[in-house]
Design an enzyme around this catalytic site. Structure first.
Site, PDB file in Angstrom:
ATOM      1  N   SER A 157      -4.279   0.053   0.160  1.00  0.00           N
ATOM      2  CA  SER A 157      -5.120  -0.002   1.365  1.00  0.00           C
ATOM      3  C   SER A 157      -6.538  -0.354   0.957  1.00  0.00           C
ATOM      4  O   SER A 157      -6.995   0.024  -0.132  1.00  0.00           O
ATOM      5  CB  SER A 157      -5.131   1.351   2.079  1.00  0.00           C
ATOM      6  OG  SER A 157      -6.131   1.378   3.084  1.00  0.00           O
ATOM      7  N   TYR A 205      -6.061  10.484   1.889  1.00  0.00           N
ATOM      8  CA  TYR A 205      -5.403   9.175   1.988  1.00  0.00           C
ATOM      9  C   TYR A 205      -6.045   8.196   1.008  1.00  0.00           C
ATOM     10  O   TYR A 205      -5.351   7.476   0.283  1.00  0.00           O
ATOM     11  CB  TYR A 205      -5.524   8.661   3.420  1.00  0.00           C
ATOM     12  CG  TYR A 205      -4.860   7.320   3.673  1.00  0.00           C
ATOM     13  CD1 TYR A 205      -3.475   7.201   3.703  1.00  0.00           C
ATOM     14  CD2 TYR A 205      -5.624   6.179   3.894  1.00  0.00           C
ATOM     15  CE1 TYR A 205      -2.862   5.968   3.942  1.00  0.00           C
ATOM     16  CE2 TYR A 205      -5.027   4.944   4.142  1.00  0.00           C
ATOM     17  CZ  TYR A 205      -3.646   4.842   4.169  1.00  0.00           C
ATOM     18  OH  TYR A 205      -3.045   3.619   4.415  1.00  0.00           O
TER      19      TYR A 205
HETATM   20  P1  NDP Z   1       4.324   2.561   9.782  1.00  0.00           P
HETATM   21  O1  NDP Z   1       4.119   4.027   9.958  1.00  0.00           O
HETATM   22  O2  NDP Z   1       4.244   1.672  10.954  1.00  0.00           O
HETATM   23  O3  NDP Z   1       5.701   2.307   8.984  1.00  0.00           O
HETATM   24  C1  NDP Z   1       5.924   3.020   7.805  1.00  0.00           C
HETATM   25  C2  NDP Z   1       7.209   2.562   7.176  1.00  0.00           C
HETATM   26  O4  NDP Z   1       7.391   3.326   5.971  1.00  0.00           O
HETATM   27  C3  NDP Z   1       8.395   2.806   8.051  1.00  0.00           C
HETATM   28  O5  NDP Z   1       9.369   1.805   7.837  1.00  0.00           O
HETATM   29  C4  NDP Z   1       8.886   4.158   7.547  1.00  0.00           C
HETATM   30  O6  NDP Z   1      10.278   4.357   7.712  1.00  0.00           O
HETATM   31  C5  NDP Z   1       8.594   4.050   6.070  1.00  0.00           C
HETATM   32  N1  NDP Z   1       8.442   5.372   5.497  1.00  0.00           N
HETATM   33  C6  NDP Z   1       7.491   6.290   5.758  1.00  0.00           C
HETATM   34  N2  NDP Z   1       7.742   7.433   5.097  1.00  0.00           N
HETATM   35  C7  NDP Z   1       8.881   7.209   4.411  1.00  0.00           C
HETATM   36  C8  NDP Z   1       9.651   8.003   3.537  1.00  0.00           C
HETATM   37  N3  NDP Z   1       9.307   9.267   3.247  1.00  0.00           N
HETATM   38  N4  NDP Z   1      10.759   7.473   2.983  1.00  0.00           N
HETATM   39  C9  NDP Z   1      11.137   6.200   3.273  1.00  0.00           C
HETATM   40  N5  NDP Z   1      10.446   5.409   4.098  1.00  0.00           N
HETATM   41  C10 NDP Z   1       9.334   5.905   4.659  1.00  0.00           C
HETATM   42  O7  NDP Z   1       3.224   2.138   8.700  1.00  0.00           O
HETATM   43  P2  NDP Z   1       2.555   0.724   8.351  1.00  0.00           P
HETATM   44  O8  NDP Z   1       3.521  -0.368   8.463  1.00  0.00           O
HETATM   45  O9  NDP Z   1       1.286   0.654   9.080  1.00  0.00           O
HETATM   46  O10 NDP Z   1       2.174   1.005   6.825  1.00  0.00           O
HETATM   47  C11 NDP Z   1       2.909   0.472   5.735  1.00  0.00           C
HETATM   48  C12 NDP Z   1       2.072   0.624   4.481  1.00  0.00           C
HETATM   49  O11 NDP Z   1       0.834  -0.036   4.648  1.00  0.00           O
HETATM   50  C13 NDP Z   1       1.728   2.077   4.150  1.00  0.00           C
HETATM   51  O12 NDP Z   1       1.775   2.255   2.742  1.00  0.00           O
HETATM   52  C14 NDP Z   1       0.310   2.231   4.671  1.00  0.00           C
HETATM   53  O13 NDP Z   1      -0.389   3.237   3.983  1.00  0.00           O
HETATM   54  C15 NDP Z   1      -0.233   0.840   4.365  1.00  0.00           C
HETATM   55  N6  NDP Z   1      -1.394   0.455   5.149  1.00  0.00           N
HETATM   56  C16 NDP Z   1      -1.332   0.363   6.522  1.00  0.00           C
HETATM   57  C17 NDP Z   1      -2.459  -0.027   7.227  1.00  0.00           C
HETATM   58  C18 NDP Z   1      -2.462  -0.155   8.715  1.00  0.00           C
HETATM   59  O14 NDP Z   1      -3.560  -0.307   9.284  1.00  0.00           O
HETATM   60  N7  NDP Z   1      -1.333  -0.140   9.379  1.00  0.00           N
HETATM   61  C19 NDP Z   1      -3.727  -0.320   6.537  1.00  0.00           C
HETATM   62  C20 NDP Z   1      -3.668  -0.205   5.122  1.00  0.00           C
HETATM   63  C21 NDP Z   1      -2.544   0.169   4.460  1.00  0.00           C
HETATM   64  P3  NDP Z   1      10.893   5.396   8.787  1.00  0.00           P
HETATM   65  O15 NDP Z   1      10.212   5.181  10.078  1.00  0.00           O
HETATM   66  O16 NDP Z   1      12.345   5.043   8.785  1.00  0.00           O
HETATM   67  O17 NDP Z   1      10.668   6.754   8.240  1.00  0.00           O
END
Ligand code: NDP
Length: 237
Positions: free
Chosen positions: A132, A146
């Site tokens: 991030s 975070y």
């Molecule tokens: P979402 O919350 O929209 O999606 C998260 C994804 O990760 C889902 O597919 C979820 O699966 C999966 N996930 C979460 N926890 C677990 C777990 N314990 N085991 C397996 N899968 C898991 O998040 P984003 O798409 O926004 O974020 C994706 C990445 O990008 C993250 O690392 C986040 O920190 C990073 N990020 C996001 C930003 C943003 O503004 N959106 C900015 C900067 C970084 P499920 O729902 O099936 O649990």
């Protein structure tokens, strides 16, 4: 488009948001894609049906589950660790277990997944971890835990690049800024504050982040490793 024909890819955390965009992009470009998810069973099944990818339920907070799911894929060409959790708030009031679970998902899982993948990865393989922009800049209160998880990935990538470089395996961190997902919807309550820190005042799309992942996974990026790739509309500028 990048040609990923005959490439084998694993995306940890691929059911929604940025991870789902990466699954779609890699599958469209010809890779054989397996992705994991934890809670979103229906979303995972419909993404699998749409893309031809395989979905596996596996909790990134469980170290042994992470190691097992990576090992089960055999020799990968591409690993993307996208699964992430966001726990924000006053550090004096945050639940310590929730903070530790976030550290498990955001830090321990990428490390163990990257190491396990490298054990049997094909030479020239690619490891990409979604960090991030908050690893570099956290311009508001409540984001310390975070930010620490995303900053930790920077040192990991620098170190593992040295460990795996002789085999042509690269490891890179993509550092998105605000990106329109369930975690951070473009119409969410913090959007205007986040846009105030940016030069281009809008959320990114998942597809824009997936485009950078495809570039780093593709043939033109073989010399890029141990590096941070910020894609944040100038949030950290
Ligand atoms: P979402 O919350 O929209 O999606 C998260 C994804 O990760 C889902 O597919 C979820 O699966 C999966 N996930 C979460 N926890 C677990 C777990 N314990 N085991 C397996 N899968 C898991 O998040 P984003 O798409 O926004 O974020 C994706 C990445 O990008 C993250 O690392 C986040 O920190 C990073 N990020 C996001 C930003 C943003 O503004 N959106 C900015 C900067 C970084 P499920 O729902 O099936 O649990």
């Amino acid at each position: 488009m990048t040609d990923f024909t005959s490439k084998k890819a694993l995306v940890l955390g691929g059911s929604r948001g940025i991870g789902a965009a990466i699954v779609r992009r890699f599958a469209k470009d010809g890779a054989g894609v397996v992705f994991t998810y934890a809670g979103s069973h229906d979303a995972a099944q419909s993404l699998a049906a749409e893309t031809g990818a395989s979905a596996i339920r596996s909790d990134a907070a469980d170290r042994q589950a992470v190691i097992d799911v990576v090992a089960a894929q055999g020799a990968l060409d591409l690993l993307v660790v996208n699964a992430g959790a966001l726990v924000m708030g006053n550090p004096l009031e945050l639940d310590a277990d929730a903070v530790d679970r976030m550290i498990d998902i955001n830090v321990r899982a990428p490390y163990h997944a990257a190491v396990e993948a490298a054990r049997r990865m094909n030479d020239g393989g690619r490891i990409i971890v979604i960090g991030s922009t908050n690893g570099d800049r956290i311009p508001f209160e409540g984001g310390a835990a975070y930010a620490l998880t995303k900053a930790a990935l920077q040192g990991m990538a620098r170190g593992l690049a040295r460990d795996f470089g002789a085999r042509g395996i690269t490891i890179n961190i993509i550092q998105p800024g605000p990106t329109d997902t369930d975690m951070n919807p473009a119409d969410g309550p913090m959007s205007s504050q986040m846009h105030s820190f940016m030069a281009i005042k809008r959320h990114a799309t998942g597809d824009e982040i997936a485009g950078m992942a495809a570039y780093l996974a593709g043939p033109e990026a073989g010399i890029i490793t141990g590096a941070l790739h910020t894609i944040d509309g100038g949030f950290a500028a």
